[in-house]
Scaffold this motif. Structure first.
Motif, PDB file in Angstrom:
ATOM      1  N   HIS A  64      -1.680   3.086  -6.169  1.00  0.00           N
ATOM      2  CA  HIS A  64      -2.083   2.961  -5.057  1.00  0.00           C
ATOM      3  C   HIS A  64      -1.399   1.752  -4.347  1.00  0.00           C
ATOM      4  N   THR A  65      -1.145   0.991  -5.230  1.00  0.00           N
ATOM      5  CA  THR A  65      -0.709  -0.515  -4.656  1.00  0.00           C
ATOM      6  C   THR A  65       0.332  -1.075  -5.821  1.00  0.00           C
ATOM      7  N   GLY A  66       1.249  -1.924  -5.224  1.00  0.00           N
ATOM      8  CA  GLY A  66       2.198  -2.763  -5.817  1.00  0.00           C
ATOM      9  C   GLY A  66       1.875  -4.028  -5.629  1.00  0.00           C
ATOM     10  N   LEU A  67       2.140  -4.968  -6.621  1.00  0.00           N
ATOM     11  CA  LEU A  67       1.899  -6.410  -6.324  1.00  0.00           C
ATOM     12  C   LEU A  67       3.172  -7.034  -7.144  1.00  0.00           C
ATOM     13  N   LEU A  68       3.553  -8.024  -6.226  1.00  0.00           N
ATOM     14  CA  LEU A  68       4.952  -8.730  -7.013  1.00  0.00           C
ATOM     15  C   LEU A  68       4.808 -10.311  -6.323  1.00  0.00           C
ATOM     16  N   GLY A  69       4.823 -10.984  -7.400  1.00  0.00           N
ATOM     17  CA  GLY A  69       4.960 -12.324  -7.143  1.00  0.00           C
ATOM     18  C   GLY A  69       6.121 -13.343  -7.135  1.00  0.00           C
ATOM     19  N   PHE A  70       6.399 -13.921  -6.141  1.00  0.00           N
ATOM     20  CA  PHE A  70       7.746 -14.650  -5.887  1.00  0.00           C
ATOM     21  C   PHE A  70       7.684 -15.828  -5.859  1.00  0.00           C
ATOM     22  N   ARG A  71       8.562 -16.742  -6.406  1.00  0.00           N
ATOM     23  CA  ARG A  71       8.512 -18.214  -6.247  1.00  0.00           C
ATOM     24  C   ARG A  71       9.220 -18.317  -5.027  1.00  0.00           C
ATOM     25  N   SER A  72       8.541 -18.948  -4.352  1.00  0.00           N
ATOM     26  CA  SER A  72       9.351 -19.317  -2.762  1.00  0.00           C
ATOM     27  C   SER A  72       8.153 -20.100  -2.129  1.00  0.00           C
ATOM     28  N   THR A 117       0.920  -1.103   0.050  1.00  0.00           N
ATOM     29  CA  THR A 117       0.115   0.074  -0.010  1.00  0.00           C
ATOM     30  C   THR A 117       1.045   1.230  -0.071  1.00  0.00           C
ATOM     31  N   TYR A 118       0.668   2.089  -1.082  1.00  0.00           N
ATOM     32  CA  TYR A 118       1.501   3.047  -1.133  1.00  0.00           C
ATOM     33  C   TYR A 118       1.115   4.506  -0.590  1.00  0.00           C
ATOM     34  N   VAL A 119       2.114   5.636  -0.524  1.00  0.00           N
ATOM     35  CA  VAL A 119       1.376   6.857   0.004  1.00  0.00           C
ATOM     36  C   VAL A 119       0.566   7.399  -1.134  1.00  0.00           C
ATOM     37  N   GLU A 120      -0.175   8.382  -0.702  1.00  0.00           N
ATOM     38  CA  GLU A 120      -0.749   9.374  -1.723  1.00  0.00           C
ATOM     39  C   GLU A 120       0.086  10.025  -2.548  1.00  0.00           C
ATOM     40  N   ASP A 121      -0.174  10.315  -4.039  1.00  0.00           N
ATOM     41  CA  ASP A 121       0.780  10.764  -4.855  1.00  0.00           C
ATOM     42  C   ASP A 121       1.901  10.076  -5.125  1.00  0.00           C
ATOM     43  N   MET A 122       1.741   8.663  -5.107  1.00  0.00           N
ATOM     44  CA  MET A 122       3.036   7.650  -5.324  1.00  0.00           C
ATOM     45  C   MET A 122       3.623   8.068  -6.776  1.00  0.00           C
ATOM     46  N   ALA A 180      10.905  -6.720   0.260  1.00  0.00           N
ATOM     47  CA  ALA A 180      10.169  -5.640   0.912  1.00  0.00           C
ATOM     48  C   ALA A 180      11.108  -4.734   1.978  1.00  0.00           C
ATOM     49  N   ALA A 181      11.774  -5.312   2.578  1.00  0.00           N
ATOM     50  CA  ALA A 181      12.748  -4.632   3.610  1.00  0.00           C
ATOM     51  C   ALA A 181      13.756  -3.888   2.937  1.00  0.00           C
ATOM     52  N   ALA A 182      14.332  -4.598   1.994  1.00  0.00           N
ATOM     53  CA  ALA A 182      15.369  -3.768   1.207  1.00  0.00           C
ATOM     54  C   ALA A 182      14.989  -2.730  -0.254  1.00  0.00           C
ATOM     55  N   ASP A 183      13.536  -2.793  -0.277  1.00  0.00           N
ATOM     56  CA  ASP A 183      13.168  -1.992  -1.322  1.00  0.00           C
ATOM     57  C   ASP A 183      13.506  -0.637  -0.927  1.00  0.00           C
ATOM     58  N   PRO A 184      14.020   0.228  -2.274  1.00  0.00           N
ATOM     59  CA  PRO A 184      14.414   1.369  -1.958  1.00  0.00           C
ATOM     60  C   PRO A 184      13.044   2.599  -1.765  1.00  0.00           C
ATOM     61  N   TYR A 185      12.094   1.987  -2.062  1.00  0.00           N
ATOM     62  CA  TYR A 185      10.767   2.660  -1.933  1.00  0.00           C
ATOM     63  C   TYR A 185      10.508   2.572  -0.379  1.00  0.00           C
ATOM     64  N   ALA A 186      10.779   1.452   0.225  1.00  0.00           N
ATOM     65  CA  ALA A 186      10.624   1.559   1.659  1.00  0.00           C
ATOM     66  C   ALA A 186      11.501   2.201   2.460  1.00  0.00           C
ATOM     67  N   ALA A 187      12.912   2.466   1.916  1.00  0.00           N
ATOM     68  CA  ALA A 187      13.838   3.448   2.636  1.00  0.00           C
ATOM     69  C   ALA A 187      13.320   4.803   2.576  1.00  0.00           C
ATOM     70  N   ALA A 188      12.625   5.104   1.531  1.00  0.00           N
ATOM     71  CA  ALA A 188      12.197   6.540   1.143  1.00  0.00           C
ATOM     72  C   ALA A 188      10.649   6.775   1.879  1.00  0.00           C
ATOM     73  N   GLY A 189      10.126   5.794   2.471  1.00  0.00           N
ATOM     74  CA  GLY A 189       8.963   5.800   3.207  1.00  0.00           C
ATOM     75  C   GLY A 189       7.932   6.028   2.400  1.00  0.00           C
ATOM     76  N   LEU A 190       7.883   5.504   1.271  1.00  0.00           N
ATOM     77  CA  LEU A 190       6.645   5.347   0.239  1.00  0.00           C
ATOM     78  C   LEU A 190       5.598   4.191   0.225  1.00  0.00           C
ATOM     79  N   ILE A 191       6.124   3.246   1.459  1.00  0.00           N
ATOM     80  CA  ILE A 191       5.379   2.233   1.542  1.00  0.00           C
ATOM     81  C   ILE A 191       4.635   2.505   2.781  1.00  0.00           C
ATOM     82  N   VAL A 192       3.243   2.259   2.800  1.00  0.00           N
ATOM     83  CA  VAL A 192       2.661   2.653   4.005  1.00  0.00           C
ATOM     84  C   VAL A 192       2.534   1.230   4.749  1.00  0.00           C
ATOM     85  N   SER A 193       2.375   0.310   4.035  1.00  0.00           N
ATOM     86  CA  SER A 193       2.302  -1.309   4.764  1.00  0.00           C
ATOM     87  C   SER A 193       2.441  -2.226   3.510  1.00  0.00           C
TER      88      SER A 193
END
Length: 95
Positions: free
Chosen positions: A51-59, A11-16, A69-82
């Motif tokens: 407003h949302t991003g979806l990523l599918g991983f083989r695992s 879930t992204y911030v507004e004006d993503m 998610a923890a290493a995503d540059p968007y997370a470091a920038a505070g762009l991911i709400v949850s």
């Protein structure tokens, strides 16, 4: 034959669409690295406006998606709400 992926949903911030611009290249590089490693098979932003991003991983577990998610540059920038990770049973063939 169905395949179970781990679906990472952001879930992204507004004006993503505007706020992501300075971080987009690094985010896409992380996506490409995960794809080349064989982990990520599908991903995209969702919505207009985005407003949302979806990523599918083989695992078998959520660990790979959670690490991404923890290493995503968007997370470091505070762009991911949850984010959430859930199993996704895909019934159509994947490459």
């Amino acid at each position: 034959m169905p395949e179970t992926l781990q679906l990472l949903k952001y879930t992204y911030v507004e004006d993503m669409a505007t706020l992501r611009a300075p971080h987009r290249e690094a985010h896409l590089a992380a996506i490409e690295a995960s794809r080349q490693a064989g982990d990520l098979v599908i991903g995209s932003a969702v919505g207009d406006p985005v407003h949302t991003g979806l990523l599918g991983f083989r695992s078998d577990t959520p660990a790979v998606a959670e690490a991404f998610a923890a290493a995503d540059p968007y997370a470091a920038a505070g762009l991911i709400v949850s984010f959430t990770v859930e199993p996704w049973v895909v019934v159509t063939p994947l490459p």
